[in-house]
Design an enzyme around this catalytic site. Structure first.
Site, short mmCIF file in Angstrom:
data_model
loop_
_atom_site.label_atom_id
_atom_site.label_comp_id
_atom_site.label_asym_id
_atom_site.label_seq_id
_atom_site.Cartn_x
_atom_site.Cartn_y
_atom_site.Cartn_z
N HIS A 122 0.86 -1.42 0.02
CA HIS A 122 -0.08 0.06 0.09
C HIS A 122 0.99 1.35 0.01
O HIS A 122 0.63 2.05 -0.61
CB HIS A 122 -0.86 -0.08 1.15
CG HIS A 122 -1.92 1.30 1.48
ND1 HIS A 122 -2.91 1.28 1.00
CD2 HIS A 122 -1.42 2.30 2.07
CE1 HIS A 122 -3.53 2.34 1.22
NE2 HIS A 122 -2.61 3.08 1.83
N GLU A 123 1.80 1.25 0.94
CA GLU A 123 2.73 2.49 1.06
C GLU A 123 3.56 2.54 -0.37
O GLU A 123 3.73 3.89 -0.87
CB GLU A 123 3.69 2.47 2.37
CG GLU A 123 2.83 2.25 3.51
CD GLU A 123 1.81 3.36 3.88
OE1 GLU A 123 2.34 4.62 2.98
OE2 GLU A 123 0.77 3.26 4.29
N HIS A 126 1.55 4.21 -3.00
CA HIS A 126 1.52 5.61 -2.90
C HIS A 126 2.64 6.24 -3.64
O HIS A 126 2.42 7.46 -4.39
CB HIS A 126 1.41 6.27 -1.37
CG HIS A 126 -0.10 6.03 -0.55
ND1 HIS A 126 -0.95 6.73 -1.33
CD2 HIS A 126 -0.09 5.51 0.55
CE1 HIS A 126 -2.23 6.44 -0.42
NE2 HIS A 126 -1.65 5.67 0.57
N GLU A 180 -6.07 6.65 -1.45
CA GLU A 180 -6.13 5.40 -0.55
C GLU A 180 -6.56 4.18 -1.16
O GLU A 180 -6.11 3.19 -1.17
CB GLU A 180 -6.87 5.75 0.64
CG GLU A 180 -6.45 6.81 1.57
CD GLU A 180 -5.12 6.41 2.31
OE1 GLU A 180 -4.80 5.13 2.88
OE2 GLU A 180 -4.10 6.90 2.42
#
Length: 237
Positions: A122-123, A126, A180
């Site tokens: 997820h990070e 980003h 997100e």
């Protein structure tokens, strides 16, 4: 008003995110935003307590490097760096320039390799999607738009307030929620490439939702609702 909209459109630069989403990137360059991220990362490392437990660090680095190795052809970032903070708060966040901060407390929620890969994927999503640059573009663009409106409305306070609130709730916050969800989607692709089970991401976010203390209404939250996140992940499986 038509003249205002025309002037705004003149300064737009459209691009495409890694998922194919059309978006606006304006103003700040990759070099500038990356330097900001690197500076913030170095400042944090000099002030925050760094995790010294070798077992914890090796575990987190092992999962992270597995993901990065599997997607090295998909990313322009060359200086990936991760720091693990000795912090009980289960949190993680990414900075431009390939910098990732993980609190050791995340392991209280991410109990398996697959769940930890969910967080890290997820990070990394980003960063690869350049969400920080996109967010800065939206803020900068709204400032330019408000300058134009102020010039043609003689600095009317009511108009300024409407513009400020409109920018916050109709543009900035929704795009944060969109980021997100997009990071979730990219994350499960990246963790899959590294051999982790993307289905476990649903389990992780369900557990994470239970410890979340935020009771904000979805409209005024920078994060998607738990239901939206889970449904989006289920749809992407």
């Amino acid at each position: 008003m038509k003249k205002i909209l025309f002037m705004i459109l003149l300064i737009l630069h459209c691009s495409t995110s890694p998922t194919g989403r059309k978006r606006v990137i304006y103003g700040v360059t990759d070099t500038e935003i990356n330097l900001m991220g690197i500076k913030a990362f170095n400042d944090l490392k000099s002030k925050a307590p760094i995790e010294s437990n070798r077992k914890i660090n090796n575990y987190i680095f092992c999962v992270t490097n597995s993901i990065l190795e599997s997607i090295k052809e998909d990313t322009e970032n060359k200086g990936w760096e991760i720091v693990v903070l000795k912090d009980a708060n289960p949190n993680a966040f990414a900075l431009p320039g390939g910098k990732i901060i993980i609190n050791s407390g995340i392991l209280k929620v991410a109990n398996t390799n697959d769940e930890l890969a969910t967080v890290l994927g997820h990070e990394i999503g980003h960063i690869i999607a350049k969400h920080s640059k996109e967010s800065m573009s939206h803020i900068d663009l709204m400032e330019k738009a408000m300058e134009i409106v102020n010039n043609v409305t003689d600095d009317n306070e009511i108009v300024q307030e409407v513009m400020n609130q409109g920018a916050k709730y109709l543009i900035i916050l929704p795009f944060s929620r969109l980021h997100e969800l997009e990071a979730d989607e990219l994350g499960i692709v990246y963790m899959s490439k590294a051999g982790f089970d993307p289905r476990q991401s649903i389990q992780f976010w369900k557990k994470f939702a239970l410890i979340s203390k935020s009771q904000s209404a979805k409209l005024f939250s920078t994060h998607p609702s738990d239901e939206s996140r889970i449904k989006n992940l289920e749809d992407k499986m």
